[in-house]
Design a protein around this motif. Structure first.
Motif, mmCIF file in Angstrom:
data_model
loop_
_atom_site.group_PDB
_atom_site.id
_atom_site.type_symbol
_atom_site.label_atom_id
_atom_site.label_comp_id
_atom_site.label_asym_id
_atom_site.label_seq_id
_atom_site.Cartn_x
_atom_site.Cartn_y
_atom_site.Cartn_z
ATOM 1 N N GLY A 136 9.619 -26.636 44.964
ATOM 2 C CA GLY A 136 8.591 -27.556 44.488
ATOM 3 C C GLY A 136 8.488 -27.603 42.986
ATOM 4 O O GLY A 136 9.266 -26.978 42.248
ATOM 5 N N ARG A 137 7.488 -28.351 42.533
ATOM 6 C CA ARG A 137 7.267 -28.578 41.098
ATOM 7 C C ARG A 137 5.835 -28.180 40.709
ATOM 8 O O ARG A 137 5.333 -28.584 39.677
ATOM 9 N N ASP A 138 5.201 -27.377 41.553
ATOM 10 C CA ASP A 138 3.817 -27.016 41.292
ATOM 11 C C ASP A 138 3.741 -25.859 40.302
ATOM 12 O O ASP A 138 4.755 -25.385 39.776
ATOM 13 N N GLN A 139 2.533 -25.401 40.074
ATOM 14 C CA GLN A 139 2.289 -24.370 39.065
ATOM 15 C C GLN A 139 2.941 -23.038 39.418
ATOM 16 O O GLN A 139 3.301 -22.261 38.535
ATOM 17 N N ALA A 140 3.127 -22.784 40.714
ATOM 18 C CA ALA A 140 3.705 -21.509 41.138
ATOM 19 C C ALA A 140 5.230 -21.470 40.976
ATOM 20 O O ALA A 140 5.824 -20.385 40.995
ATOM 21 N N ALA A 141 5.878 -22.634 40.823
ATOM 22 C CA ALA A 141 7.343 -22.682 40.793
ATOM 23 C C ALA A 141 7.952 -21.865 39.643
ATOM 24 O O ALA A 141 8.873 -21.080 39.875
ATOM 25 N N PRO A 142 7.481 -21.995 38.392
ATOM 26 C CA PRO A 142 8.096 -21.224 37.305
ATOM 27 C C PRO A 142 7.475 -19.852 37.086
ATOM 28 O O PRO A 142 7.781 -19.195 36.089
ATOM 29 N N LYS A 143 6.614 -19.426 38.003
ATOM 30 C CA LYS A 143 5.884 -18.170 37.800
ATOM 31 C C LYS A 143 6.829 -16.980 37.677
ATOM 32 O O LYS A 143 6.611 -16.076 36.856
ATOM 33 N N LYS A 144 7.902 -16.967 38.483
ATOM 34 C CA LYS A 144 8.828 -15.847 38.470
ATOM 35 C C LYS A 144 9.460 -15.647 37.094
ATOM 36 O O LYS A 144 9.698 -14.505 36.664
ATOM 37 N N ILE A 145 9.714 -16.733 36.375
ATOM 38 C CA ILE A 145 10.389 -16.639 35.083
ATOM 39 C C ILE A 145 9.374 -16.536 33.942
ATOM 40 O O ILE A 145 9.543 -15.736 33.008
#
Length: 389
Positions: free
Chosen positions: A295-304
């Motif tokens: 997805g493209r939500d707020q949680a998507a780039p959280k890992k990086i």
């Protein structure tokens, strides 16, 4: 809203109204006029906005895609010329054409020289017949670039077993250990596994096409086996991915963007769903990291981006604003996206949009100079401060 006094006044001729009533009526008209003016201005603004949106979509459909902008300081060629100027221009053109024709008669420079780092196989060719009574006066050398197809081999490890002669039957068996391999208890060698992964992820050759290549060589390999090799090989490389994440995010300057990618759906044959590649670039070292998310939500780039400290550069997407507002993070914008807005504004505010585009063009010239001269980060900063501020 028109008051009841207005209708009471209108029922009587104006010449029968008193001075106070005329003044009151005039006040009602002024309020009505002011209200109508505000409504008209609001509608004009809405019309202007909608016309801008319509022009934008028309340009997207029918206009040129590149965002080309000519600076107002740029000189333009005159289109109205005198007869003498036309004659001089024609004479200059004839001279250029003659010069080009002379240059075209020059000999061809020849083929591009073949690279010197490749091994050379020399094949000597002699004329047919008896050469004993002839003298060699020279030789001609002709080179060609060729390719020897890769070959498959079977590497057979033969490990001999030993036992003690003195304590035969009681001593442990001595045998050499197998060389370390990426996938234990597998028949794939390290070289073949490296070739499979390189063909798939660097040269974009799908596994099913590689399977067809094995079949041409009469090497029976099941599709599930090939899939397993690729999966386990990538698992062994995960440690390199972790270091890439660390190196990319550890220099304090990160550029981020996301793009769509069609992904095969494992639940539906020949069907795809839309996934996202989140791309992170470290301008300091030039490393690039691709992180796939559904997805493209707020949680998507959280890992990086979780725990990142430093400068985060992105477009205006709200997700980046969330991470850009975290403690220790300075959120930077993107000039390419900002410039696009001014370019689109040329249709309805040409004066200010032109001024902004000219200024951004100066910034681009500074960056082009730094890029052409391959300046270091320190020299870039100094040049920017001298030529922009």
């Amino acid at each position: 809203m028109i008051s009841g006094h207005y209708f009471r006044f209108m029922n009587n001729p104006l010449d029968q109204l008193s001075k106070a009533e005329l003044i009151a009526l005039l006040g009602v008209w002024e309020k009505e006029l002011e209200s109508n003016t505000k409504v008209i201005e609001s509608k004009d603004q809405r019309i202007e906005k909608l016309e801008g949106i319509l022009a934008k979509f028309q340009k997207m459909l029918f206009g040129q895609k590149r965002e080309r902008f000519e600076s107002p300081d740029q000189l333009f060629l005159p289109f109205e010329t005198t007869a003498e100027q036309q004659q001089e221009a024609q004479q200059e053109l004839d001279e250029k054409v003659t010069c080009v024709r002379k240059k075209s008669r020059s000999p061809h420079p020849g083929r591009t020289k073949l690279p010197e780092h490749l091994p050379v196989e020399e094949i000597e060719l002699y004329p047919e017949g008896n050469l004993e009574e002839m003298t060699c006066i020279g030789k001609e050398v002709t080179e060609e670039l060729d390719y020897i197809p890769g070959s498959y081999i079977i590497r057979r490890y033969i490990r001999y077993k030993y036992v003690s002669k003195v304590q035969e039957g009681k001593s442990p068996i001595a045998i050499a250990p197998l060389p370390s391999r990426l996938i234990d208890k597998s028949s794939v060698g390290n070289g073949l596994l490296a070739s499979i992964l390189t063909d798939k992820y660097v040269d974009h050759l799908p596994l099913y096409r590689q399977l067809q290549r094995f079949k041409r060589e009469n090497i029976p390999i099941a599709a599930s086996t090939l899939d397993g090799w690729a999966r386990q090989g990538m698992e062994r490389l995960e440690i390199l991915y972790d270091w890439l994440v660390k190196d990319t995010c550890g220099k304090g300057y990160l550029q981020a963007d996301e793009t769509t990618i069609k992904v095969l759906d494992s639940t539906k044959k020949k069907d795809t769903h839309l996934g996202y590649y989140w791309v992170y670039h470290n301008p300091v070292d030039g490393t690039v990291l691709f992180d796939y998310q559904k997805g493209r939500d707020q949680a998507a780039p959280k890992k990086i981006l979780k725990g990142f400290k430093g400068y985060l550069q992105s477009d205006g997407y709200a997700t980046y604003e969330y991470y850009g507002n975290q403690p220790g993070v300075t959120h930077l914008g993107c000039w390419a996206h900002a410039r696009r807005k001014f370019f689109e504004a040329l249709e309805n505010d040409k004066v200010r949009a032109t001024l902004a585009l000219a200024f951004i063009g100066k910034l681009y010239e500074v960056e082009a100079h730094c890029r052409d001269k391959q300046l270091s980060a320190k020299d870039k900063k100094s040049y920017r401060l001298d030529h922009v501020c």
